[in-house]
Design a protein around this motif. Structure first.
Motif, mmCIF file in Angstrom:
data_model
loop_
_atom_site.group_PDB
_atom_site.id
_atom_site.type_symbol
_atom_site.label_atom_id
_atom_site.label_comp_id
_atom_site.label_asym_id
_atom_site.label_seq_id
_atom_site.Cartn_x
_atom_site.Cartn_y
_atom_site.Cartn_z
ATOM 1 N N GLN A 1 0.845 -1.195 0.000
ATOM 2 C CA GLN A 1 0.000 0.000 0.000
ATOM 3 C C GLN A 1 0.878 1.242 0.000
ATOM 4 O O GLN A 1 2.046 1.198 0.400
ATOM 5 C CB GLN A 1 -0.925 0.010 1.228
ATOM 6 N N VAL A 2 0.304 2.345 -0.494
ATOM 7 C CA VAL A 2 1.018 3.620 -0.581
ATOM 8 C C VAL A 2 0.242 4.671 0.188
ATOM 9 O O VAL A 2 -0.988 4.731 0.106
ATOM 10 C CB VAL A 2 1.184 4.054 -2.047
ATOM 11 N N ASP A 27 4.796 0.996 -0.503
ATOM 12 C CA ASP A 27 5.192 0.091 -1.590
ATOM 13 C C ASP A 27 5.469 0.899 -2.860
ATOM 14 O O ASP A 27 4.687 0.909 -3.799
ATOM 15 C CB ASP A 27 4.061 -0.912 -1.822
ATOM 16 N N ILE A 28 6.609 1.570 -2.886
ATOM 17 C CA ILE A 28 6.917 2.506 -3.970
ATOM 18 C C ILE A 28 8.123 2.050 -4.770
ATOM 19 O O ILE A 28 9.182 1.803 -4.206
ATOM 20 C CB ILE A 28 7.180 3.919 -3.419
ATOM 21 N N TYR A 29 7.937 1.980 -6.101
ATOM 22 C CA TYR A 29 9.063 1.775 -7.005
ATOM 23 C C TYR A 29 9.403 3.081 -7.712
ATOM 24 O O TYR A 29 10.564 3.471 -7.785
ATOM 25 C CB TYR A 29 8.742 0.691 -8.035
ATOM 26 N N VAL A 99 1.792 6.351 -8.699
ATOM 27 C CA VAL A 99 2.912 5.590 -8.155
ATOM 28 C C VAL A 99 2.946 4.207 -8.793
ATOM 29 O O VAL A 99 1.905 3.545 -8.893
ATOM 30 C CB VAL A 99 2.786 5.430 -6.623
ATOM 31 N N ARG A 101 3.995 0.613 -8.026
ATOM 32 C CA ARG A 101 4.288 -0.156 -6.828
ATOM 33 C C ARG A 101 5.437 -1.136 -7.085
ATOM 34 O O ARG A 101 5.559 -1.711 -8.168
ATOM 35 C CB ARG A 101 3.045 -0.904 -6.352
ATOM 36 N N TYR A 102 6.246 -1.340 -6.055
ATOM 37 C CA TYR A 102 7.374 -2.268 -6.160
ATOM 38 C C TYR A 102 6.890 -3.719 -6.210
ATOM 39 O O TYR A 102 7.440 -4.547 -6.927
ATOM 40 C CB TYR A 102 8.296 -2.063 -4.952
ATOM 41 N N SER A 103 5.833 -4.015 -5.467
ATOM 42 C CA SER A 103 5.404 -5.408 -5.287
ATOM 43 C C SER A 103 4.865 -6.030 -6.573
ATOM 44 O O SER A 103 5.137 -7.196 -6.854
ATOM 45 C CB SER A 103 4.344 -5.488 -4.200
ATOM 46 N N ASP A 104 4.077 -5.270 -7.343
ATOM 47 C CA ASP A 104 3.437 -5.860 -8.525
ATOM 48 C C ASP A 104 3.643 -5.046 -9.789
ATOM 49 O O ASP A 104 3.038 -5.358 -10.824
ATOM 50 C CB ASP A 104 1.944 -6.067 -8.274
ATOM 51 N N TYR A 110 -2.969 8.103 -6.243
ATOM 52 C CA TYR A 110 -3.152 8.237 -4.801
ATOM 53 C C TYR A 110 -3.356 9.695 -4.414
ATOM 54 O O TYR A 110 -2.762 10.606 -5.016
ATOM 55 C CB TYR A 110 -1.931 7.682 -4.053
#
Length: 121
Positions: A1-2, A27-29, A99, A101-104, A110
């Motif tokens: 989450q961000v 969770d930021i890339y 944003v 996300r790094y995870s997916d 946002y």
């Protein structure tokens, strides 16, 4: 989450200054263009200023020459320096951004919850 968290709002007299901050975390890339919006009871939400990831900026005509947007990419934070404040600048100020996300590796939009700026004597 961000999460986006704004800070720096408050009360100021006409002609005064404030600096708002908005920090993105979680969770930021990648953080893309960052924006400041504002909304008052009398007006629709309006875009105040934007800044791209490489520092290109854009301002609403009503704040040109008075407000300055900047960002610190290492901190995922955007700032809004507001000078020569006028009663018409009274509003809740929100930041928003897209944003990745790094995870997916998904991209989502946002918003922060806002910070109130009151300009009055």
């Amino acid at each position: 989450q961000v999460q986006l968290v704004e800070s720096g709002g408050g009360w100021v007299q006409p002609g005064g200054s404030l600096r708002l901050s908005c920090a993105a975390s979680g969770d930021i890339y990648t953080v893309y263009t960052m924006n400041w919006y504002r909304q008052s009871p009398e007006k629709q939400r309006e875009l105040v200023a934007s800044i791209t990831s490489i520092g290109n900026t854009n301002y609403a005509d009503s704040v040109k020459g008075r407000f300055t947007i900047s960002r610190d990419n290492a901190k995922n934070t955007v700032y809004l320096r507001m000078n020569s404040l006028e009663p018409e600048d009274t509003a809740v100020y929100y930041c928003n951004t897209d944003v990745m996300r790094y995870s997916d590796v998904g991209v989502a939009h946002y918003w922060g919850k806002g910070t109130l700026v009151t300009v009055s004597s």
